[in-house]
Design a protein around this motif. Sequence first.
Motif, mmCIF file in Angstrom:
data_model
loop_
_atom_site.group_PDB
_atom_site.id
_atom_site.type_symbol
_atom_site.label_atom_id
_atom_site.label_comp_id
_atom_site.label_asym_id
_atom_site.label_seq_id
_atom_site.Cartn_x
_atom_site.Cartn_y
_atom_site.Cartn_z
ATOM 1 N N ASP A 137 0.798 -1.053 0.008
ATOM 2 C CA ASP A 137 0.163 -0.205 -0.096
ATOM 3 C C ASP A 137 0.772 1.377 0.043
ATOM 4 O O ASP A 137 0.521 2.383 -0.798
ATOM 5 C CB ASP A 137 -1.035 -0.066 1.268
ATOM 6 C CG ASP A 137 -2.127 -1.025 1.154
ATOM 7 O OD1 ASP A 137 -2.146 -1.811 0.059
ATOM 8 O OD2 ASP A 137 -2.626 -1.157 2.162
ATOM 9 N N ASP A 140 2.286 1.988 -3.376
ATOM 10 C CA ASP A 140 1.096 2.600 -4.405
ATOM 11 C C ASP A 140 0.748 3.893 -4.219
ATOM 12 O O ASP A 140 0.566 4.918 -4.704
ATOM 13 C CB ASP A 140 -0.263 1.824 -4.078
ATOM 14 C CG ASP A 140 -0.294 0.416 -4.480
ATOM 15 O OD1 ASP A 140 0.655 0.119 -5.318
ATOM 16 O OD2 ASP A 140 -1.118 -0.529 -4.006
ATOM 17 N N ARG A 144 1.245 7.240 -6.602
ATOM 18 C CA ARG A 144 0.210 8.072 -6.947
ATOM 19 C C ARG A 144 0.531 9.629 -6.523
ATOM 20 O O ARG A 144 0.154 10.520 -7.378
ATOM 21 C CB ARG A 144 -0.752 7.789 -5.762
ATOM 22 C CG ARG A 144 -2.280 7.602 -6.184
ATOM 23 C CD ARG A 144 -3.524 7.383 -5.335
ATOM 24 N NE ARG A 144 -3.076 6.535 -4.288
ATOM 25 C CZ ARG A 144 -3.395 6.923 -2.892
ATOM 26 N NH1 ARG A 144 -3.911 7.801 -2.602
ATOM 27 N NH2 ARG A 144 -3.010 5.829 -1.819
ATOM 28 N N VAL A 172 4.966 -2.832 -9.856
ATOM 29 C CA VAL A 172 3.928 -1.945 -10.071
ATOM 30 C C VAL A 172 4.204 -1.523 -11.551
ATOM 31 O O VAL A 172 5.273 -1.067 -12.100
ATOM 32 C CB VAL A 172 4.257 -0.573 -9.460
ATOM 33 C CG1 VAL A 172 3.377 0.693 -9.668
ATOM 34 C CG2 VAL A 172 4.303 -0.945 -7.828
#
Length: 216
Positions: A137, A140, A144, A172
């Motif tokens: 997480d 991520d 972002r 990713v």
Amino acid sequence: MIRSGRLTDSQRKAIDQHWPHYVVDYKAQPLALKSLFPAASELIVEIGFGMGDSLLEMARNIPTSNFIGIEVHRPGIGKLLHGIAEHGLSNLRVICHDATEVLENCFENESIDKILILFPDPWPKKRHNKRRLIQGDFVDLLVRKLKRDGRLHLATDWESYAEQMMNALENVTALVNQNGPGRFWDQPERPVTKFEQRGKRLGHDVWDLLFAKSGL
Ligand SMILES: C[S@@+](CC[C@H](N)C(=O)[O-])C[C@H]1O[C@@H](n2cnc3c(N)ncnc32)[C@H](O)[C@@H]1O
């Protein structure tokens, strides 16, 4: 969570004198970057800058870029504030709060040109591996917040963490390894950090990773 640790007199004095000028108090809302820095420019964020020596050096070497350092360790914050004041830097500011919350709430998506995380706590014991910062997480979240073509630079002196970082980033789709698939960065462009120096004295190797966010 603020890690207090023992402050030297100079660190305490720097915190008392310079905090209002160079620390941005955490609020769960996007930073007003325009009022933080005199000139709009590339934005570089270092997470967990420790004693701050390498962040200070980068900000002094690249006065045309804007830097934000995120750390929870007060002695390091004191030391860095002292350095910012000593050199009169207007391109470096500090946030003293948990990096996950800061990234999540204080930066718009696709707003950061480069994120550095140099020698995050290695949590070497297997049962503590889940505390490591670089995984799922959190990766991520980093992706972002990066702009397209933004860079993510990680380093560690712990081999199993280096492999974990490589797997996490190569998983990713939006990230491209700038050194070729599976390859570490042999000659990284960055100052040596305090934690790295300590590791080297103990005979540790170092692994750097550089990834870019593609336009996908
Ligand atoms: C092993 S030290 C490395 C410090 C520095 N980068 C260096 O290489 O000398 C890791 C640093 O990350 C900071 N840190 C750990 N978790 C953090 C978090 N959630 N938010 C902000 N800083 C964090 C710690 O306080 C510590 O100073």
